[in-house]
Structures are given as C-alpha cells and as structure tokens.
Write a protein that holds these residues in place. Structure first.
Motif, short mmCIF file in Angstrom:
data_model
loop_
_atom_site.label_atom_id
_atom_site.label_comp_id
_atom_site.label_asym_id
_atom_site.label_seq_id
_atom_site.Cartn_x
_atom_site.Cartn_y
_atom_site.Cartn_z
N UNK A 228 -4.44 120.35 14.54
CA UNK A 228 -4.16 121.12 15.75
C UNK A 228 -4.38 120.20 16.95
N UNK A 229 -3.68 120.49 18.04
CA UNK A 229 -3.88 119.72 19.28
C UNK A 229 -3.82 120.67 20.47
N UNK A 230 -4.73 120.48 21.40
CA UNK A 230 -4.71 121.24 22.64
C UNK A 230 -5.34 120.42 23.74
N UNK A 231 -4.97 120.69 24.96
CA UNK A 231 -5.55 119.99 26.10
C UNK A 231 -6.92 120.57 26.44
N UNK A 232 -7.75 119.76 27.07
CA UNK A 232 -9.04 120.17 27.62
C UNK A 232 -10.02 120.63 26.55
N UNK A 233 -9.85 120.18 25.31
CA UNK A 233 -10.69 120.66 24.22
C UNK A 233 -12.16 120.28 24.45
#
Length: 491
Positions: A228-233
């Motif tokens: 999974x990838x997401x910003x501001x993790x």
C-alpha cells in the motif's frame, strides 16, 4: 537528529522550532462482577435470549456485550484495578554507560521476561524487568535512530530504524543479526506482525506499507512486496484478528482497510472506497450527511484533488454481508476543539480485543494535544445512499503540552480497561470510568472525558513512551534523556 524533527514531515522538509502523587482511596466497582446466567425454563429447558434472536445473543456474549453473560476473565478485574491503584515508581534502569540517547519505544517479550528499548543513538537495550538488571546492549543495532521493536514470538524480534532498514534478532544469539531487510527508501517507523501467516508488515515515511514473508527468510533477507502507498503516512496498525489495517497521517486523515487480505498488493487505482467522512460522537449518529475532509491534501497520492468525490464512492460496497476485500475507508477523526483546525495523528494504538482505536492528536501549531478513544462501529449504513463512518468518538482528554515536536507513544493495558499516557515528566493511568470498567460497559451517549486513575512521576525529562507488561502488574516508561523507569504495586 530525527527526534527533533516534526514527525509528520518528510526528511526533506525543515523541522519546526522546535514524585509520585498519592491518589485518594481507590473506589470499589458499583456493579457486581459476577456474571448472570441466562434463565432456563424447567419445562422447555430453553435459554431466554434477547429479541434479536439466538445468533445476536451468541455474538453479543462473544464480544462481551450485554449484561446477561460475560467473559469469566472479567470477574478478576477488581483485583487488577486494586493492584494498579497501588502502583508506584519502583526502579530506574540504565546501563553503566549512557550513550543511547532518548528512548523512543519500549516492548516486552510475549512472556514478559525481557524488556527491549529502542534508542535514539543506534542502540537497542535489553533488561530483565523482574530484577531490573541490564542484560545486553546492541550498540550498533542500526546506523541511525531505532524507532520501533516488535516481537514475533518469545525469542525472535524485529527492529526498524531511520537508516531505512529492518533487522531481525534472536534472543539466543544476540551477537549478530538474523538478517537485515532492505526495501524502504526513507525512515522506517512501524512494525506489525500477522502470527497466522507469519507476514511482517512495516511502514515508513516513504509512504509505503511493505509485506515481508518470514516463512522464506534467509541470511540475505526475506521476499517482500509493496502492499500500500499513501502520502503523509505516520503510523500503521493491524487489529488483533488482522481483519483491518489502520493508517494515521500527519495531515489528520485516518485510513482503514477493511476485510484485510495481505496476500494482495493494492494498485493505486483499485482502492474500493467504502465510506468517507468525519467521525462522529454518539450524539451525532442521527446525522448522515457526509462531510468532506479539509483541503490540506489528499491522503492518496494518485490525485491532488479531493479523493472522496462522489464518483469515487463505490456503491456496490454498500451491500449486505460486508465490504469487499481491502476496501478503503478515509476518515477525519473528530477531535474536541479542533473542528476548524488541522491536526496531526502522532500515535495510533488498538484495543487488545479489537473494540476501539486509541489516538494521540496534536494541532498543527503544536499548542494542544488530545488522547481520544474511538469505538469500531459495525453493520450497514443508516441509509443505503449515505456513507457512514465506522469509528465513533467515545472518550477523550486533553494532554499536557510538554515536549513539542516529539511523539508520545501511549498504550492500552493487556485487558483493555486502562490507558497509560505520557504526561509531561510522568505518565497518567486513564480509565473509561472511575471503576476501570470495560469500554462496552460504559459507552456514553456522547463523548465523555477519560478519567484519571493515577498519576506517576519519576523522570526529570519529557516522557516519550510507555508500555504495560503483558504478564505482570508492571508499567515501563522512557524519556527524552534516556532513562527507563518501572512502576509496580507497593503495599
């Protein structure tokens, strides 16, 4: 140093400017802890069940809900709350040479026989928590700050670091690492482990959640894939049954992957968005109007615009029988006094029975911090066409604004009745009510304050992390100057 950086920022961004108290006598619970057995008719020998039917009654009993039948282990909570009511600072643990810097994380082994300490200056410390003796120092465990430690079983544990690697260790042979895992491209902050599949799950400031197959581990590492990838993790957690993954972000979003399947990698364009809205308190449940997240940035990197527009809502997920595998829910948790202000979710923990999530939130200006408890809500939406968030704010408390820019890692007790929270130069033990009742037994009609059960102070610097022992009535805490303190009952 990374511990002086605003933890929600990426490494490329500049950092911002930077005695035990005796409690009143511990109250005795007002309700009886003895379970009530269902009534049995002598003529039909049938069990009386609620109007919801037999299956609803069985499910409620399994979850510990309702007053007719409870878990046998809950009968012992009076003794445990009495012990925690008598807890006081016991020992301070430190190796002979104090070169390890700040304490970022504490982790007990599952059997409670070893306490591991993740330190700022590349070191991992091991202590015997019963005798308070220093066992060993892994002086070059990593090449940068050690951020998190996770036990896979009673002998194997993993550490992660700002050097972008994860290391596996064996308590029986601490002179060398079992192996080093390479795959992240920035600071690695969190480690989780699925005991059923033996998959290690890590997350870092590169925005990636990576799965490592420890079943095929060699000296060269483990096979891995980006899940999974997401910003501001910021932080990532798995529920105890590994059915959900929760991800907190520095922009105030909370992501939930429902019906989790770790064997599948998620493509950016294939997230089935289940629901998307701001979380509510109990008093807001009648409202089903979806509120859009603030415009501080999309939590998913595929678009800079609002990712929660109606065209992205997959109506097929609003069906009976639950959601599809790995369906994504995007929430902006409600924080008291923060409706019109941004906040950063710095710490994320889960109730040991999977009933709730525990968040430590700070405002974007770092002038206010809150500890908040959100209960998981299951079932279908109130109206088929309206999204409904699956988290509901039940309890909260404002925290001391000490040590701005540092994450304070809080935790649940093993039975889930209490919370240990860093509070200035000490810790606070918090309960859902003054009797340390189960969460399901004291759910308020609207968000209620957490109750302070006990305050403990034994540090001379800001406390950054705290942890309950899984097997003993003991709490550990670590502070910015590197001291580790233990708290145990004294009579």
């Amino acid at each position: 140093m990374s511990w002086r950086v605003r933890w929600g920022l990426t490494p490329e961004q500049p950092p911002p400017g930077e005695g035990d108290q005796s409690p009143p006598p511990f109250p005795s619970p007002s309700r009886s802890a003895s379970p009530k057995t269902p009534a049995v008719s002598s003529s039909s020998a049938a069990v009386s069940v609620p109007s919801g039917g037999l299956f609803a009654w069985v499910r409620g009993r399994r979850l510990g809900r309702g007053g007719r039948c409870v878990e046998p282990a809950r009968d012992t909570f009076r003794a445990m709350t009495g012990l925690y009511g008598a807890i006081q600072p016991a020992d301070s643990m430190s190796p002979i040479t104090r070169t390890h810097g700040a304490v970022f994380n504490l982790e007990y082994s599952p059997g409670g026989s070893v306490l591991t300490v993740a330190c700022e200056q590349t070191e991992v410390l091991l202590f015997d928590p019963i005798s308070s003796k220093h066992i060993k120092t892994l002086s070059e465990a990593h090449e940068d700050c050690v951020n998190n430690i996770r036990f896979l079983d009673n002998r194997l544990f993993a550490t992660c670091s700002d050097d972008t690697t994860i290391a596996l260790w064996d308590l029986r042979k601490l002179d060398t690492k079992v192996c080093t895992l390479h795959g992240h491209t920035s600071w690695v902050k969190n480690i989780e482990y699925d005991t059923n599949t033996r998959l290690l799950v890590t997350s870092g400031f590169d925005g990636n959640v990576i799965i490592w197959d420890t079943n095929r581990c060699t000296e060269d590492g483990c096979p891995h894939k980006k899940f999974f990838h997401t910003r501001f993790l910021m932080r990532m957690r798995l529920t105890p049954d590994c059915s959900k993954m929760l991800i907190s972000t520095s922009s105030g979003y909370l992501l939930i992957l429902h019906d989790l399947d770790l064997t599948k990698s998620l493509e950016v364009v294939s997230y089935p968005i289940l629901r998307a809205r701001r979380t509510t308190s109990n008093s807001d449940l009648a409202s089903t109007v979806s509120s859009s997240p603030r415009s501080t940035g999309s939590p998913c990197h595929q678009s800079e615009s609002n990712p929660l527009s109606e065209k992205h809502i997959v109506r097929a997920t609003q069906r009976e029988g639950g959601s599809p595998r790995n369906s994504l829910e995007v929430l902006t948790p409600e924080v008291p006094g923060e409706r019109d202000r941004g906040n950063c979710i710095t710490s994320l923990q889960l109730h040991p029975k999977g009933w709730a999530t525990l968040l430590r939130c700070s405002s974007n200006t770092d002038d206010q911090e809150w500890t908040c408890v959100y209960e998981f809500q299951e079932g279908t939406p109130l109206r088929p066409v309206s999204p409904r968030c699956s988290l509901q704010l039940t309890h909260c408390i404002e925290e001391a604004n000490v040590g701005r820019g540092y994450i304070k890692e809080l935790c649940f007790s093993p039975d889930g009745r209490m919370i240990s929270s860093p509070h200035g130069y000490g810790i606070r033990l918090l309960g859902f009510d003054t009797h340390c009742s189960e969460l399901v037994d004291c759910l308020p009609n609207e968000a209620a304050p957490l109750q302070e059960i006990r305050s403990l102070y034994s540090h001379s610097d800001v406390v950054l992390t705290t942890k309950f022992s899984p097997t003993h009535c003991q709490i550990a805490s670590g502070c910015l100057s590197g001291r580790v303190s233990l708290y145990q009952p004294k009579f």
